[in-house]
Design a protein around this motif. Structure first.
Motif, PDB file in Angstrom:
ATOM      1  N   ALA A  17       7.120 -25.368 -15.895  1.00 53.22           N
ATOM      2  CA  ALA A  17       6.212 -26.655 -15.706  1.00 53.22           C
ATOM      3  C   ALA A  17       6.133 -27.076 -14.395  1.00 53.22           C
ATOM      4  O   ALA A  17       5.578 -28.012 -14.036  1.00 53.22           O
ATOM      5  CB  ALA A  17       6.844 -27.699 -16.657  1.00 53.22           C
ATOM      6  N   GLY A  18       6.838 -26.300 -13.447  1.00 59.97           N
ATOM      7  CA  GLY A  18       6.785 -26.594 -11.922  1.00 59.97           C
ATOM      8  C   GLY A  18       7.765 -27.472 -11.530  1.00 59.97           C
ATOM      9  O   GLY A  18       7.728 -27.877 -10.431  1.00 59.97           O
ATOM     10  N   ASP A  19       8.790 -27.754 -12.255  1.00 59.03           N
ATOM     11  CA  ASP A  19       9.701 -28.696 -11.584  1.00 59.03           C
ATOM     12  C   ASP A  19      10.816 -27.924 -11.371  1.00 59.03           C
ATOM     13  O   ASP A  19      11.962 -27.733 -12.065  1.00 59.03           O
ATOM     14  CB  ASP A  19      10.098 -29.840 -12.557  1.00 59.03           C
ATOM     15  N   TYR A  20      10.735 -27.353 -10.009  1.00 56.79           N
ATOM     16  CA  TYR A  20      11.832 -26.311  -9.383  1.00 56.79           C
ATOM     17  C   TYR A  20      12.980 -26.805  -9.234  1.00 56.79           C
ATOM     18  O   TYR A  20      13.994 -26.358  -9.688  1.00 56.79           O
ATOM     19  CB  TYR A  20      11.153 -25.656  -8.258  1.00 56.79           C
ATOM     20  N   ALA A  21      13.123 -28.167  -8.600  1.00 57.65           N
ATOM     21  CA  ALA A  21      14.455 -28.522  -8.265  1.00 57.65           C
ATOM     22  C   ALA A  21      15.437 -29.052  -9.621  1.00 57.65           C
ATOM     23  O   ALA A  21      16.633 -28.348  -9.494  1.00 57.65           O
ATOM     24  CB  ALA A  21      14.280 -29.979  -7.532  1.00 57.65           C
ATOM     25  N   GLN A  61       9.268 -20.155  -5.064  1.00 52.16           N
ATOM     26  CA  GLN A  61       9.617 -20.719  -3.895  1.00 52.16           C
ATOM     27  C   GLN A  61       9.586 -19.685  -2.692  1.00 52.16           C
ATOM     28  O   GLN A  61       9.704 -20.184  -1.589  1.00 52.16           O
ATOM     29  CB  GLN A  61      10.861 -21.806  -3.809  1.00 52.16           C
ATOM     30  N   GLY A  62       9.445 -18.389  -3.000  1.00 48.00           N
ATOM     31  CA  GLY A  62       9.320 -17.503  -2.141  1.00 48.00           C
ATOM     32  C   GLY A  62      10.800 -17.402  -1.345  1.00 48.00           C
ATOM     33  O   GLY A  62      10.820 -16.825  -0.324  1.00 48.00           O
ATOM     34  N   TRP A  88      19.485 -15.380 -19.414  1.00 52.60           N
ATOM     35  CA  TRP A  88      18.127 -16.244 -19.446  1.00 52.60           C
ATOM     36  C   TRP A  88      18.296 -17.345 -18.471  1.00 52.60           C
ATOM     37  O   TRP A  88      17.305 -17.934 -17.870  1.00 52.60           O
ATOM     38  CB  TRP A  88      18.119 -16.851 -21.016  1.00 52.60           C
ATOM     39  N   SER A  89      19.573 -18.015 -18.241  1.00 54.83           N
ATOM     40  CA  SER A  89      19.810 -18.856 -17.287  1.00 54.83           C
ATOM     41  C   SER A  89      19.693 -18.195 -15.868  1.00 54.83           C
ATOM     42  O   SER A  89      19.267 -19.051 -14.952  1.00 54.83           O
ATOM     43  CB  SER A  89      21.141 -19.669 -17.628  1.00 54.83           C
ATOM     44  N   VAL A  90      20.306 -17.404 -15.631  1.00 58.61           N
ATOM     45  CA  VAL A  90      20.356 -16.535 -14.626  1.00 58.61           C
ATOM     46  C   VAL A  90      18.972 -16.368 -14.167  1.00 58.61           C
ATOM     47  O   VAL A  90      18.270 -16.470 -13.039  1.00 58.61           O
ATOM     48  CB  VAL A  90      20.967 -15.177 -14.546  1.00 58.61           C
ATOM     49  N   HIS A  91      18.149 -15.978 -15.210  1.00 56.23           N
ATOM     50  CA  HIS A  91      16.639 -15.644 -14.957  1.00 56.23           C
ATOM     51  C   HIS A  91      15.935 -16.858 -14.678  1.00 56.23           C
ATOM     52  O   HIS A  91      15.144 -16.836 -13.740  1.00 56.23           O
ATOM     53  CB  HIS A  91      16.392 -14.983 -16.240  1.00 56.23           C
ATOM     54  N   ALA A  92      16.294 -17.732 -15.410  1.00 55.74           N
ATOM     55  CA  ALA A  92      15.448 -19.318 -14.657  1.00 55.74           C
ATOM     56  C   ALA A  92      15.484 -19.538 -13.432  1.00 55.74           C
ATOM     57  O   ALA A  92      14.490 -19.956 -12.689  1.00 55.74           O
ATOM     58  CB  ALA A  92      16.010 -20.321 -15.650  1.00 55.74           C
ATOM     59  N   VAL A  93      16.925 -19.439 -12.766  1.00 57.76           N
ATOM     60  CA  VAL A  93      16.874 -19.711 -11.651  1.00 57.76           C
ATOM     61  C   VAL A  93      16.293 -18.697 -10.667  1.00 57.76           C
ATOM     62  O   VAL A  93      15.774 -18.919  -9.526  1.00 57.76           O
ATOM     63  CB  VAL A  93      18.491 -19.810 -10.960  1.00 57.76           C
ATOM     64  N   ALA A  94      16.437 -17.439 -11.006  1.00 55.18           N
ATOM     65  CA  ALA A  94      15.603 -16.287 -10.375  1.00 55.18           C
ATOM     66  C   ALA A  94      14.329 -16.501 -10.324  1.00 55.18           C
ATOM     67  O   ALA A  94      13.530 -16.447  -9.259  1.00 55.18           O
ATOM     68  CB  ALA A  94      15.754 -15.090 -11.154  1.00 55.18           C
ATOM     69  N   HIS A  95      13.590 -17.165 -11.450  1.00 55.63           N
ATOM     70  CA  HIS A  95      12.385 -17.617 -11.470  1.00 55.63           C
ATOM     71  C   HIS A  95      12.026 -18.963 -10.280  1.00 55.63           C
ATOM     72  O   HIS A  95      10.998 -18.687  -9.415  1.00 55.63           O
ATOM     73  CB  HIS A  95      11.745 -17.982 -12.727  1.00 55.63           C
ATOM     74  N   VAL A  96      12.895 -19.682  -9.983  1.00 59.81           N
ATOM     75  CA  VAL A  96      12.674 -20.815  -9.135  1.00 59.81           C
ATOM     76  C   VAL A  96      12.511 -20.023  -7.915  1.00 59.81           C
ATOM     77  O   VAL A  96      11.693 -20.437  -7.050  1.00 59.81           O
ATOM     78  CB  VAL A  96      13.954 -21.771  -9.312  1.00 59.81           C
TER      79      VAL A  96
END
Ligand SMILES: [Fe+2]
Length: 464
Positions: free
Chosen positions: A178-182, A212-213, A200-208
């Motif tokens: 949803a774009g709320d990276y912080a 954010q490059g 899945w949680s490791v993955h969520a942070v990996a996506h952030v």
């Protein structure tokens, strides 16, 4: 059969408490991408071969394979669950799960999701319903619904609940999409503190980090936790894919190929759709970066040939099509395209997605393989704002955006200039985007800006 209370006070129609305890462990294994999900479910049947919820779960697990063959097996599990429901007084929650499976088997994904969400209003700690709704929101392209679905239940979860970490991780991924990276990073990191093996949680942070490059940080994050998440099922290959993506964006092609060969594509023959998605997407991107991939496309063909009549998840089918087109299996690719054209008129959830953007994407990829970049732009550009409906993550869908940009650079520089202005604003740390932008600025005679873009590429790669 009696009513037996399991984890979080949820009631099940079952023969023994042992069956219910085994069922709870099956759900936890599913949440954690366990390698023993199937064995655990068999364990439930060992205690109670007729537990209605276990047969519903069996149907769910078959549907989660996302293939035509497994969808047929899900229907058999549904039939058994229907019989057991008729013979026993099952609870309203179990009835709603049965409704969800029935809808899912009828390819009414929206109906299935609505049933799970209704369960969650009454039973916010039904982690099974939560994860299944999460899955379907994901493949419906609904990041905000992924976020809000978890937000509605989160206050009911408490420290010490065995599955709390998984719930926080789902929330993190919903926030990220949803774009709320912080906030996503905050919840994701907390989930990983609770359980470092929670892929899945490791993955969520990996996506952030991807969005954010933060490529170097991403590599360190994923690699640093590898000993934990590498214990999971084939989902672990998706985390190697993420790591490969960071290396790709740093133009570290040797590392990309090493990860691809050793991990991403090492178990293709097991026929898990995400493996093919990871592999096909990475190969296509490598080629867009101007790197040859050898015979790797052909190595993916055998599995993809089994799915020319699939339509369970259009996002996935598009990756099978990538493989068939790139490996020269044009007859099979044509068969798949024909199948999609008829499916687009079906009116069911994924049929509507096929009509909205799937057919155009297929046409664009066929055009690209035929060397018709203009045809690809003509097909893809008009549906650009509909692409999210195929689901998958922003990071995964970016492969089609890259295809569009690359094709536009070659055939419509003015459009490409606009697309790349947008891309470099959204992804200021993506060197490939700046490199394409420099090319197109040069082609459209804005050489001073081109030099700035070119310098940006140099700076980004020098900082690696
Ligand atoms: Fe991902």
């Amino acid at each position: 059969m009696s009513l037996i209370t399991g984890r979080y006070g949820l009631s099940y129609t079952a023969a023994t408490p042992e069956a219910v305890a085994a069922f709870d462990d099956t759900v936890s294994s599913y949440l954690g991408f366990g390698r023993d999900i199937g064995d655990r479910l068999k364990g439930v049947f060992g205690h109670d071969p007729d537990m209605p919820m276990a047969h519903i779960a069996k149907g769910y697990f078959f549907k989660l394979f996302g293939s035509a063959v497994m969808a047929e097996r899900a229907k058999k599990a549904l039939a058994k669950a229907e019989t057991l429901a008729a013979e026993n007084q099952i609870t309203p929650r179990e009835t709603a799960h049965l409704d969800a499976l029935r809808a899912w088997c009828a390819e009414d994904l929206d109906g299935a999701t609505a049933a799970w969400e209704s369960v969650l209003i009454e039973h916010p700690k039904d982690a099974f319903a939560l994860r299944l709704a999460h899955f379907n929101h994901f493949y419906d392209g609904e990041g905000r619904l992924m976020r809000d679905s978890v937000a509605r239940v989160l206050p009911e979860w408490a420290e010490g609940d065995p599955d709390l970490g998984f719930v926080l991780g789902m929330y993190a991924f919903g926030l990220e999409e949803a774009g709320d990276y912080a906030a996503a990073e905050r919840f994701g990191r907390r989930a990983v503190e609770i359980n470092p093996a929670d892929a899945w949680s490791v993955h969520a942070v990996a996506h952030v980090m991807e969005m954010q490059g933060r490529h170097g940080e991403g590599i360190r994050w994923v690699a640093g936790l590898e000993d934990s998440w590498a214990t999971t099922n084939n989902f672990r290959f998706h985390l190697y894919w993420h790591r490969a993506l960071y290396h790709l964006e740093r133009y570290e092609f040797d590392q990309v190929f090493a990860l691809y060969d050793r991990h991403v594509a090492c178990d293709i023959e097991s026929d898990m759709y995400l493996d093919v998605c990871n592999a096909a997407s990475l190969l296509w991107r490598l080629e867009l970066y101007g790197v040859g991939v050898g015979k790797r496309w052909s190595d993916l063909a055998e599995v993809s040939l089994k799915h020319v009549e699939d339509h369970e998840l259009i996002f996935v089918v598009m990756h099978y099509l990538m493989v068939l087109l790139k490996s020269g299996e044009r007859e099979a690719a044509g068969k798949l395209s024909t199948h999609l054209r008829s499916y687009a008129d079906s009116g069911v959830s994924q049929g509507r997605v096929t009509a909205a953007c799937g057919l155009a994407t297929a046409t664009a990829m066929e055009a690209l393989v035929d060397g018709d970049a203009g045809g690809a732009v003509a097909a893809l550009y008009p549906v650009r704002s509909e692409m999210y409906r195929m689901g998958g993550s922003h990071a995964q869908r970016d492969v089609w955006e890259e295809m569009l940009v690359d094709a536009a650079v070659r055939t419509d520089p003015v459009l490409a200039r606009a697309l790349l202005a947008e891309r470099t604003a959204a992804k200021p740390l993506n060197a490939w985007g700046w490199s394409k932008y420099a090319d197109v600025l040069e082609a459209t005679s804005t050489s001073d800006k081109s030099a700035t873009a070119r310098a940006r590429v140099k700076d980004l790669l020098a900082a690696v």
